[in-house]
Design a protein around this motif. Structure first.
Motif, PDB file in Angstrom:
ATOM      1  N   ALA A 346      33.561  29.365  37.974  1.00 35.99           N
ATOM      2  CA  ALA A 346      34.413  30.474  38.400  1.00 35.99           C
ATOM      3  C   ALA A 346      35.314  30.937  37.258  1.00 35.99           C
ATOM      4  CB  ALA A 346      35.262  30.041  39.593  1.00 35.99           C
ATOM      5  N   ASN A 347      35.492  32.230  37.167  1.00 32.50           N
ATOM      6  CA  ASN A 347      36.400  32.835  36.188  1.00 32.50           C
ATOM      7  C   ASN A 347      37.805  32.837  36.781  1.00 32.50           C
ATOM      8  OD1 ASN A 347      37.659  34.367  34.246  1.00 32.50           O
ATOM      9  ND2 ASN A 347      36.090  35.971  34.208  1.00 32.50           N
ATOM     10  N   ARG A 348      38.502  31.702  36.633  1.00 33.24           N
ATOM     11  CA  ARG A 348      39.763  31.467  37.336  1.00 33.24           C
ATOM     12  C   ARG A 348      40.833  32.514  37.047  1.00 33.24           C
ATOM     13  NH1 ARG A 348      40.979  26.602  39.643  1.00 33.24           N
ATOM     14  NH2 ARG A 348      39.272  25.097  39.729  1.00 33.24           N
ATOM     15  N   ALA A 349      40.962  32.912  35.796  1.00 28.74           N
ATOM     16  CA  ALA A 349      42.000  33.876  35.427  1.00 28.74           C
ATOM     17  C   ALA A 349      41.815  35.200  36.147  1.00 28.74           C
ATOM     18  CB  ALA A 349      41.998  34.090  33.915  1.00 28.74           C
ATOM     19  N   LEU A 350      40.581  35.514  36.498  1.00 24.04           N
ATOM     20  CA  LEU A 350      40.274  36.772  37.175  1.00 24.04           C
ATOM     21  C   LEU A 350      40.459  36.665  38.682  1.00 24.04           C
ATOM     22  CD1 LEU A 350      38.948  39.654  36.683  1.00 24.04           C
ATOM     23  CD2 LEU A 350      36.791  38.543  37.273  1.00 24.04           C
ATOM     24  N   MET A 376      35.037  29.772  44.919  1.00 24.23           N
ATOM     25  CA  MET A 376      36.028  30.854  44.876  1.00 24.23           C
ATOM     26  C   MET A 376      37.382  30.383  45.389  1.00 24.23           C
ATOM     27  SD  MET A 376      34.564  33.545  43.560  1.00 24.23           S
ATOM     28  CE  MET A 376      33.873  32.322  42.453  1.00 24.23           C
ATOM     29  N   ARG A 377      37.369  29.609  46.446  1.00 27.51           N
ATOM     30  CA  ARG A 377      38.639  29.107  47.001  1.00 27.51           C
ATOM     31  C   ARG A 377      39.314  28.132  46.029  1.00 27.51           C
ATOM     32  NH1 ARG A 377      39.121  31.443  51.673  1.00 27.51           N
ATOM     33  NH2 ARG A 377      37.382  31.636  53.156  1.00 27.51           N
ATOM     34  N   ASP A 378      38.507  27.284  45.400  1.00 29.04           N
ATOM     35  CA  ASP A 378      39.065  26.354  44.413  1.00 29.04           C
ATOM     36  C   ASP A 378      39.675  27.097  43.227  1.00 29.04           C
ATOM     37  OD1 ASP A 378      38.230  24.264  45.991  1.00 29.04           O
ATOM     38  OD2 ASP A 378      36.464  23.780  44.788  1.00 29.04           O
ATOM     39  N   ALA A 379      39.163  28.297  42.945  1.00 32.22           N
ATOM     40  CA  ALA A 379      39.682  29.101  41.837  1.00 32.22           C
ATOM     41  C   ALA A 379      40.890  29.930  42.238  1.00 32.22           C
ATOM     42  CB  ALA A 379      38.579  30.014  41.303  1.00 32.22           C
ATOM     43  N   GLY A 380      41.311  29.818  43.504  1.00 28.02           N
ATOM     44  CA  GLY A 380      42.534  30.482  43.946  1.00 28.02           C
ATOM     45  C   GLY A 380      42.351  31.811  44.636  1.00 28.02           C
TER      46      GLY A 380
END
Length: 485
Positions: A346-350, A376-380
């Motif tokens: 996942a592209n967390r910053a995005l 996606m949920r783990d990436a916020g």
């Protein structure tokens, strides 16, 4: 072993890919290049058979085309101006070298090699009858049935024997056959599986997709028509239609997933169709969101279409690494879970704090979608909505696609809200069957019968299913017994 492409493991597996060329210098080298372009259709094994005017030569191997057919010694061992090749993902028969195609046999008329894309849906019944009559099978592949039917036909000429054999089989097939007399290429009467024809100088080419012609610089001539047999010899090219007139039903999933996006199928750009499906999906299933994110790589064109239609920005929220091997040894569960992230991350910053719409081409078992939503949920992500660029896959395919048993198809057991709960999405929607046809330029409601085989979505199988019908009562009982918990 752990496959490090977890998103692709829960897909309908591409059937196979075939490529043949007649009258070309180092024909086997050209076939190898063509097979490279068709690698997505079968990654389990590959094979090439050539004819040098006196002898047939075959090399078959497990694994990809690269590494098996990029060696000079292999190509030198396949001399001649005529060759046929195959990439395989098994839909019938065990994973073993004896099932790798092209299959070859010495008949009364001489050598006979065949490369087959599709599935013979009465192969088990035919095989039993042939064995009772004395045939000795060397593989567990349904394709070998065709060879035995040709060998045992009472007709005089090889072409008549071939036609006699095909009139006994049901199901789907695109075949390229190599004989001392020339090359035969044909498509089943419904045209379920694809096959195209091209030219490279004086050489005649057949391939599963137009992209294989592009890669070698060949000119696309036309599609092989449903029910057509094209015969290529030193005297030229001729065509016959021995099966009469039947309404074609080409596989609609070629447009959704199987074919490469840079191919032309049924006269239409696969890439353009997938974008149109995404746009139709945005019309049918809108949602308030901040980002449209494709599930790489097959979800990209539909996601572009969805983003353009909805006005929601398209972003690469899942990054795929292309430098990871296909498998690796995993000593424990901790390493197994780490391996899942080797190819996709996942592209967390995005994603952090955003409402995202994930676009994928299909849901089969649901295990992939569950992983993606959790990623996606783990990436916020604040919200995770999933949109699917095909209708729910509720039925198995018996025409050359490795579909799980119906009991393992998530859509066969749950309705859409239940599927959404299962994958833990905030919402889930699929394009309608009418919307899918609309993206292809058809009005399904106005048609007497569908323009495509859409049996995996509708259960409307265009042929009889002799072998499957014998198992149907057991399958129905098991479907009733199994539920998602």
């Amino acid at each position: 072993m752990l496959t490090t492409n977890p998103f692709d493991d829960d897909k309908l597996r591409e059937e196979c890919g075939v490529f043949g060329i007649y009258d070309a210098e180092t024909a086997s080298a050209v076939v190898a290049l063509g097979l490279h372009a068709l690698q997505h259709r079968g990654q389990e094994a590959a094979g090439i058979t050539s004819w040098d005017g006196q002898h047939f030569h075959t090399h078959r191997a497990m694994g990809h085309v690269a590494g098996n057919f990029d060696r000079d010694d292999v190509i030198r061992g396949l001399p001649g101006r005529v060759a046929v090749g195959h990439v395989r993902y098994s839909t019938t028969g065990e994973t073993a070298l004896r099932n790798v195609q092209p299959l070859f046999a010495e008949l009364s008329s001489g050598g006979f090699a065949v490369a087959h894309n599709g599935n013979i849906s009465n192969a088990m019944k035919l095989r039993r009858e042939l064995v009772r009559r004395g045939s000795i099978f060397q593989s567990t592949s349904d394709t070998e049935v065709i060879i035995h039917l040709v060998a045992t036909s009472t007709y005089r000429t090889l072409l008549d024997k071939f036609i006699d054999a095909l009139k006994q089989v049901e199901g789907a097939y695109s075949l390229i056959c190599l004989t001392p007399e020339g090359m035969l290429a044909c498509r089943d009467p419904l045209g379920i599986r694809p096959l195209v024809m091209g030219k490279l100088g004086d050489a005649t080419i057949f391939a599963s997709e137009t992209v294989a012609l592009d890669v070698i610089g060949a000119e696309f001539i036309r599609e092989v028509e449903p029910g057509e047999i094209v015969i290529v010899t030193d005297s030229g090219v001729r065509s016959i239609q021995p099966f009469g007139s039947i309404n074609p039903r080409p596989c609609i999933f070629e447009h959704v997933y199987f074919s490469r996006p840079d191919s032309i199928v049924d006269g239409t750009s696969v890439y353009d169709v997938r974008k149109a499906i995404g746009a139709q999906l945005a019309i049918e299933a809108p949602v308030e969101a901040d980002l449209v994110i494709p599930v790489p790589d097959s979800g990209v064109p539909a996601a572009i279409g969805y983003a353009q239609q909805s006005g929601i920005p398209f972003e690469l929220g899942i990054i795929r690494s292309h430098y990871v091997g296909r498998t690796f040894i995993q000593p424990g569960d901790q390493v197994r879970h780490l391996g899942v992230k080797l190819k996709h991350n996942a592209n967390r910053a995005l994603i952090g704090g955003k409402r995202v719409v994930l676009i994928d081409d299909s849901i089969v078992r649901g295990t992939t979608s569950l992983k993606i939503v959790q990623m996606m949920r783990d990436a916020g992500a604040a919200e995770v909505h999933m949109r699917i660029a095909s209708p729910p896959t509720r039925h198995s395919c018996f025409y050359g696609v490795d579909t799980p048993e119906r009991t393992k198809l998530l859509a066969a057991k749950l309705d859409v809200p239940g599927m959404s709960d299962y994958i833990h999405a905030d919402s889930l929607a699929f394009v309608s069957i009418e919307g899918l046809y609309k993206a292809l330029g058809h009005d399904r409601r106005a048609e007497v019968r569908p323009q495509h085989c859409d049996a995996c979505f509708t259960g409307d199988y265009p042929t009889t299913l002799t072998d499957q019908d014998e198992l149907a009562p057991t399958d129905q009982l098991s479907l009733l017994a199994e539920r998602v918990v």
